[in-house]
Scaffold this active site. Sequence first.
Site, PDB file in Angstrom:
ATOM      1  N   HIS A 167       0.427  -1.487  -0.212  1.00 40.82           N
ATOM      2  CA  HIS A 167       0.148  -0.556   0.012  1.00 40.82           C
ATOM      3  C   HIS A 167       0.862   1.200  -0.078  1.00 40.82           C
ATOM      4  CE1 HIS A 167      -3.155  -2.521   1.381  1.00 40.82           C
ATOM      5  NE2 HIS A 167      -3.448  -2.407   0.547  1.00 40.82           N
ATOM      6  N   GLU A 170       2.029   3.310   3.012  1.00 39.79           N
ATOM      7  CA  GLU A 170       2.886   1.652   3.871  1.00 39.79           C
ATOM      8  C   GLU A 170       3.701   2.631   3.855  1.00 39.79           C
ATOM      9  OE1 GLU A 170       0.279  -1.115   4.325  1.00 39.79           O
ATOM     10  OE2 GLU A 170      -1.714   0.141   4.371  1.00 39.79           O
ATOM     11  N   HIS A 313       2.674  -4.333   6.731  1.00 42.98           N
ATOM     12  CA  HIS A 313       1.522  -3.424   6.343  1.00 42.98           C
ATOM     13  C   HIS A 313       1.619  -2.442   8.223  1.00 42.98           C
ATOM     14  CE1 HIS A 313      -0.773  -4.667   2.107  1.00 42.98           C
ATOM     15  NE2 HIS A 313       0.307  -5.636   3.261  1.00 42.98           N
ATOM     16  N   GLU A 372       0.618  -5.984  10.984  1.00 44.39           N
ATOM     17  CA  GLU A 372       0.300  -4.293  10.718  1.00 44.39           C
ATOM     18  C   GLU A 372       0.822  -3.586  11.535  1.00 44.39           C
ATOM     19  OE1 GLU A 372      -2.118  -3.487   8.380  1.00 44.39           O
ATOM     20  OE2 GLU A 372      -3.483  -4.560   7.953  1.00 44.39           O
TER      21      GLU A 372
END
Length: 404
Positions: A167, A170, A313, A372
């Site tokens: 992404h 990110e 991420h 994450e």
Amino acid sequence: MTNVMSYVVRAGDTPRRIAASLGVSYSSLAAANPQWIEGEPLIEGELLQVPVRLPRRYSVLGGDTWESIAVKAGCPAARLREINGSIQGEQLEEGQVIELPAPGSDRIVKAGAEYGSAQLARDIERLKKEYPFLTEAVIGRSVMGKPIHALRLGEGAFRLHANGTVHANEWITALALMRFVEEYARACKWHGSIGGRSAAALYRRCTLWVVPMANPDGADLSQAGLKPDHPFYKDLLRWNKGSRRFDRWKANIRGVDLNDQFPAFWEEERKRRGRGGPGPRDYSGPAPLSEPEAQALAGFARETDFHAALSFHTQGEEIYWNYRGLEPESSERRASRLAAASGYRPVKLEGSDAGFKDWFIAEFRRPGFTAEMGWGRNPLPLRVFPDVYDDTLAILTEAMEFAE
């Protein structure tokens, strides 16, 4: 104002990149340029005032040696001698003034500014020169032709893959992965440790392949914004609803969310997302693996036959480890190990498809994880980088122990 110099803004510059390249703090640069409004892009050719950074100096104390001062300064004694080349001999005199290196000045991967494709390419070249045992491959190219780099460290039978910046906004994950590559390579070179483990032992046990920036076009867009000469200028403005701010952009340069691109119940994810066309996020594309960046990751995984994979991420401090019951029995236990190492929460995720982790598990029936990193709102600010890096290091070094 005294003790300043003028700087002409060049293409790709941001205030943080300028500050980092000239060795001054971002706050001092902002203070020297009150005409600049934070968040507004700089104009190529704009003139900025840059404070002149004075060197760090140290007054020698009784009993000091080059080695003892180096320990205090947190740098190699050889580096201390190098920047004080005019001082001859081993003996230092009390009261003598010597210069100290700036904190972190011996690092190649620096964390003081946004991290885009140009910074990545520069750092890779410098790392390869410093650590010849570091292997680089280009596994594909983005929509705009930028290389998608992969870096290898290790020679073990256990093959581990890690990727970041799938992404766009990110991009801090690319910075953390590159910092890990540098610290791991340094520990290997000097027979040291990383994450409390022998680097040499990890190197013999595990072959680690890192793809730090899977979405270079999107990363650059989210950091530097949009210029009128961009080949997708009109489309990107339309997809971004007329806004010229792209800091929340997650997709690639064609408005496709790369983590909704993989052939793992892609049709269901596309229906769930409900996005009919390109945009900043959540559009799955016209077909699975329609985007060259997703093709590169999938092709690389198939070619290299990894035993486990991690996709980094942000944000949430969680680790996802399952996919529709297709994961091996060891996945939950290994996720608990990663969680214990990082302080994150292992999560059995439901109602999500078409991500890299999902596809890896479905394709190979091997452990795949999504980490994450950090906590907050994307893009995570650079001030949280030390925590993000520490957690990245903990997760990667624990995953490399899966080879046991």
